[in-house]
Design a protein around this motif. Structure first.
Motif, PDB file in Angstrom:
ATOM      1  N   ARG B 118     -48.922  23.283  38.054  1.00 50.88           N
ATOM      2  CA  ARG B 118     -47.635  22.513  38.196  1.00 50.88           C
ATOM      3  C   ARG B 118     -48.267  21.157  37.970  1.00 50.88           C
ATOM      4  N   THR B 119     -49.450  20.635  38.363  1.00 52.85           N
ATOM      5  CA  THR B 119     -50.132  19.423  37.957  1.00 52.85           C
ATOM      6  C   THR B 119     -50.728  19.559  36.802  1.00 52.85           C
ATOM      7  N   GLY B 120     -51.262  18.343  36.433  1.00 55.22           N
ATOM      8  CA  GLY B 120     -52.330  18.110  35.255  1.00 55.22           C
ATOM      9  C   GLY B 120     -53.392  17.048  35.328  1.00 55.22           C
ATOM     10  N   GLY B 121     -54.188  16.988  34.415  1.00 55.10           N
ATOM     11  CA  GLY B 121     -54.982  15.963  34.688  1.00 55.10           C
ATOM     12  C   GLY B 121     -55.923  15.840  35.535  1.00 55.10           C
ATOM     13  N   VAL B 122     -56.466  14.585  36.070  1.00 56.47           N
ATOM     14  CA  VAL B 122     -57.340  14.650  37.256  1.00 56.47           C
ATOM     15  C   VAL B 122     -56.531  15.254  38.398  1.00 56.47           C
ATOM     16  N   SER B 123     -55.286  15.286  38.701  1.00 57.48           N
ATOM     17  CA  SER B 123     -54.644  16.255  39.832  1.00 57.48           C
ATOM     18  C   SER B 123     -55.192  17.436  39.828  1.00 57.48           C
ATOM     19  N   PHE B 124     -55.071  18.314  38.452  1.00 61.78           N
ATOM     20  CA  PHE B 124     -55.506  19.621  38.372  1.00 61.78           C
ATOM     21  C   PHE B 124     -57.058  20.050  38.890  1.00 61.78           C
ATOM     22  N   ILE B 125     -58.071  18.911  38.508  1.00 58.47           N
ATOM     23  CA  ILE B 125     -59.478  18.987  38.946  1.00 58.47           C
ATOM     24  C   ILE B 125     -59.544  19.102  40.315  1.00 58.47           C
ATOM     25  N   MET B 126     -58.582  18.156  40.789  1.00 57.63           N
ATOM     26  CA  MET B 126     -58.731  17.999  42.267  1.00 57.63           C
ATOM     27  C   MET B 126     -58.027  19.121  43.228  1.00 57.63           C
ATOM     28  N   ILE B 127     -56.750  19.476  42.759  1.00 60.76           N
ATOM     29  CA  ILE B 127     -56.329  20.603  43.598  1.00 60.76           C
ATOM     30  C   ILE B 127     -57.104  22.048  43.365  1.00 60.76           C
ATOM     31  N   THR B 128     -57.731  22.311  42.231  1.00 59.48           N
ATOM     32  CA  THR B 128     -58.432  23.426  42.229  1.00 59.48           C
ATOM     33  C   THR B 128     -59.704  23.267  42.972  1.00 59.48           C
ATOM     34  N   LEU B 129     -60.128  22.072  42.997  1.00 59.52           N
ATOM     35  CA  LEU B 129     -61.306  21.801  44.146  1.00 59.52           C
ATOM     36  C   LEU B 129     -60.812  22.181  45.660  1.00 59.52           C
ATOM     37  N   ALA B 130     -59.521  21.584  45.961  1.00 59.03           N
ATOM     38  CA  ALA B 130     -58.998  21.895  47.285  1.00 59.03           C
ATOM     39  C   ALA B 130     -58.919  23.215  47.687  1.00 59.03           C
ATOM     40  N   PHE B 131     -58.374  23.988  46.563  1.00 55.37           N
ATOM     41  CA  PHE B 131     -58.220  25.397  46.974  1.00 55.37           C
ATOM     42  C   PHE B 131     -59.604  26.049  47.288  1.00 55.37           C
ATOM     43  N   ALA B 132     -60.510  25.596  46.372  1.00 59.24           N
ATOM     44  CA  ALA B 132     -61.637  26.513  46.541  1.00 59.24           C
ATOM     45  C   ALA B 132     -62.401  25.931  47.654  1.00 59.24           C
ATOM     46  N   GLN B 133     -62.181  24.766  48.261  1.00 60.54           N
ATOM     47  CA  GLN B 133     -62.802  24.283  49.629  1.00 60.54           C
ATOM     48  C   GLN B 133     -62.157  25.054  50.728  1.00 60.54           C
ATOM     49  N   MET B 134     -60.977  25.459  50.566  1.00 63.67           N
ATOM     50  CA  MET B 134     -59.947  26.201  51.575  1.00 63.67           C
ATOM     51  C   MET B 134     -60.709  27.592  51.763  1.00 63.67           C
ATOM     52  N   VAL B 135     -61.004  28.204  50.388  1.00 61.79           N
ATOM     53  CA  VAL B 135     -61.308  29.619  50.484  1.00 61.79           C
ATOM     54  C   VAL B 135     -62.841  29.457  51.101  1.00 61.79           C
ATOM     55  N   PHE B 136     -63.667  28.527  50.873  1.00 61.68           N
ATOM     56  CA  PHE B 136     -65.092  28.235  51.270  1.00 61.68           C
ATOM     57  C   PHE B 136     -64.894  28.117  53.012  1.00 61.68           C
ATOM     58  N   PHE B 137     -63.965  27.315  53.558  1.00 65.21           N
ATOM     59  CA  PHE B 137     -63.991  27.401  54.985  1.00 65.21           C
ATOM     60  C   PHE B 137     -63.346  28.375  55.572  1.00 65.21           C
ATOM     61  N   LEU B 138     -62.598  29.105  54.893  1.00 62.93           N
ATOM     62  CA  LEU B 138     -61.961  30.283  55.362  1.00 62.93           C
ATOM     63  C   LEU B 138     -63.159  31.365  55.645  1.00 62.93           C
TER      64      LEU B 138
END
Lengths: 304, 321
Positions: B118-138
């Motif tokens: 639903r986002t694009g550009g830099v936001s997409f880079i960062m939101i995928t990073l955010a989700f990956a970090q959530m999985v990491f900490f989980l």
């Protein structure tokens, strides 16, 4: 209540540290269009230089300019040698090149200082606590960080809103091509902005030294949080960086402080602590995901 | 014609590698080649999203790690003799664990992709990073599966007729799956689906004006990409017999991205070249000096500045010259 206020102050302290980093990062991205993964390396450089000078001379007054100078020089070298060639290139190229810079800086610090974390003492003048309210003592050093951070925020506000340079910075963030077309020396502006960002990152690093250990990889740990801040606030917006930094600082600190007690209500002690630590670490990213889904361009989009 | 000959020669060399390694007296290089094949599979998958689809994901470590943990968790439940959530029995069957890993990666990619796109550009880079970090900490906080310490897998996957304790057979399995995945990617990117995907990257407006909504195409590509990356993670778990949160760390996403860009984003073989080059460079430089990153870092910078389009583009230029 006193405990809560203390946690809020801790959150503010983390928040202003993040702001110092995010302000530079967001300006560099907003104006130069560069994603700089190596921004955290400048933070690390400032911290290491200050820690080393403080250990060699025993003087905090010398460590401060040393940290700033090291970060500023490293930043200028980075811009002149590498990033200048990447303006207008694809973000992917910038990510790859600055990833390479991270490897270089981390290993360079290992070569210079070894793998042992450096310990930094709080300068004598800033030791001890001060009673803010009756029953609320707070470490002077952390309070000093908050004040420095807020002073920098105010200074940046004046610089960007009320000076000619600031006008160019604002114009550069929203209408880059037009600024260039009007005959402004964009290269000089870029170098200034990048140097300012590097100085602020170095300042954040040298102030963080006595609180966290100064070690290899400290830049990347905080870099990710800084990116979260930048994106939440809206890329290119210093106001957004401040709002995002305080939001992230408070969310992270309060979640870490209160989640374990909440979870212990219905789980075993150690399990609850482990899960709470994980959830607290996730909270910041969840906050970012929610904000981005609600406002895909952040809270204060610069390119409105 | 020459291109095909080179490709055929490379394929034959890759197939014969275990024998060559034995004959040359360095059986350890089979393990190195296995790592290269696994990373090539992950990088090729990321490339479908990043290179062909223009979706710059900074969170593919999530799928890589989920694939690895799928194998680890199924093994753990198999050894404890208690079904996962009381429903799913543990397993050490290779086919079952690999399929489970791909399914888990696909589900995760569907969830993360549906929201992030639903986002694009830099936001997409960062939101995928955010989700990956959530999985990491989980996974860091899941003490049942080792948390920070990771999870040892005492048995490699079992498949009748295959003995994965033999490094050569494990290598051939990884190589075979890599080749199969590359063939699939080739078909997918050349089909109408891939054409729409590329078109949406180049000019989203035009695609929309043609009456095609890019969103479902991108989402499917993202899911496929996540499944391939999870498969690579599952193979790595079999190769190292260990999974840990290192597989989920954001630097892993960065490493995969570096492989894609180094080799050449948006080309079929680029990521394979990139993975081979990066793993090989790391290995070679680490043999020379402990401070190999000090050399690798500037090398990456030089590649970006002087070799635009990565190794694939450099190869093409050589052939023209």
């Amino acid at each position: 209540m006193a405990l809560f206020l203390e946690q809020v102050l801790n959150g503010l302290q983390l928040g202003v540290t993040l702001f110092l980093l995010a302000a530079g990062l967001t300006l560099v991205f907003g104006i130069m269009g560069i994603i700089n993964l190596a921004h955290g390396s400048l933070y690390m450089t400032g911290a290491f230089a200050a820690a080393w000078v403080a250990a060699e001379t025993g003087s905090a007054l010398l460590a401060l300019p040393a940290g700033l100078a090291a970060a500023g020089l490293a930043g200028m070298a980075m811009e002149a040698l590498v990033l200048r060639r990447l303006y207008g290139r694809d973000h992917l190229d910038q990510v790859l090149a600055t990833f390479g810079l991270i490897l270089f800086f981390n290993q360079g610090m290992v070569l210079l200082f070894g793998r042992q974390p450096l310990l930094v003492e709080i300068p004598p003048a800033l030791r001890g606590t001060v009673e803010l309210l009756p029953g609320l003592p707070y470490p002077v050093y952390r309070l000093a960080i908050i004040l420095v951070g807020l002073a920098v925020a105010l200074g940046l506000y004046v610089l960007i809103r009320h000076t000619r340079t600031g006008m160019l910075v604002r114009a550069g963030a929203t209408h880059r091509e037009m600024v260039r077309a009007l005959g402004v020396d964009v290269r000089l502006l870029y170098t200034l902005v990048f140097g300012l960002g590097a100085l602020l990152a170095g300042l954040a690093g040298l102030m963080a030294g006595p609180l966290f250990s100064v070690q290899i990889g400290m830049g990347e740990q905080i870099l990710i949080l800084t990116f979260v801040v930048t994106v939440i606030g809206g890329v290119g917006s210093v106001r957004g960086a401040l709002a995002g930094a305080l939001l992230v600082g408070l969310a992270d600190t309060l979640a870490r402080a209160y989640l374990p007690a909440l979870l212990r209500g219905w789980m075993q002690g150690p399990d609850a602590d482990a899960l709470a630590a994980g959830l607290a670490a996730m909270s910041v990213y969840a906050l970012m995901a929610v904000i981005l889904l609600w406002r895909p361009r952040g809270l204060f989009p610069a390119h409105a | 014609m020459r291109e095909r000959l080179v490709a055929l020669a490379a394929l034959l060399a890759a197939l014969a590698l275990p024998w060559i390694a034995e004959a040359a007296g360095s059986p350890a290089s089979i393990g190195l080649a296995t790592r290269m094949a696994i990373y090539a599979l992950a990088a090729a998958s990321l490339n479908l999203a990043l290179g062909f689809g223009g979706m710059v994901s900074f969170g593919h470590a999530a799928f890589y790690g989920i694939g690895g943990y799928a194998v680890g968790i199924l093994y753990a439940h198999w050894s404890w003799q208690e079904p996962l959530l009381g429903l799913i029995p543990g397993s050490v069957s290779l086919a079952a664990t690999l399929l489970a890993a791909m399914a888990a990666g696909g589900v995760a990619a569907a969830a993360i992709g549906a929201l992030s796109l639903r986002t694009g550009g830099v936001s997409f880079i960062m939101i995928t990073l955010a989700f990956a970090q959530m999985v990491f900490f989980l996974f860091v906080s899941l003490k049942a599966y080792g948390g920070d310490d990771g999870l040892s897998i005492r048995r490699r996957g079992e498949l009748p007729g295959l003995d994965l304790r033999d490094p050569a057979q494990l290598y051939w399995l990884c190589l075979g799956l890599l080749l199969a995945w590359l063939l699939l990617l080739r078909r997918v990117t050349r089909a109408r689906f891939g054409q729409v995907l590329s078109a949406a990257r180049q000019n989203e407006r035009r695609v929309v004006a043609l009456g095609i909504s890019p969103y479902p195409y991108r989402l499917v590509a993202f899911i496929l990409s996540g499944m391939g990356t999870a498969l690579a993670g599952a193979l790595m778990a079999n190769a190292t017999r260990f999974v840990s949160t290192d597989m989920l760390h954001w630097t892993k996403s960065g490493e995969l991205m570096v492989m894609v860009i180094l080799g050449g984003a948006g080309t079929l073989m680029g990521p394979v070249l990139g993975a081979v080059a990066l793993v090989g460079l790391e290995y070679g430089l680490a043999g020379l000096t402990e401070h190999w990153q000090f050399i690798l870092g500037p090398l990456l910078v030089l590649v970006v500045i002087f070799a635009r389009g990565g190794l694939m583009a450099a190869l093409r230029r050589l052939r023209l010259a």
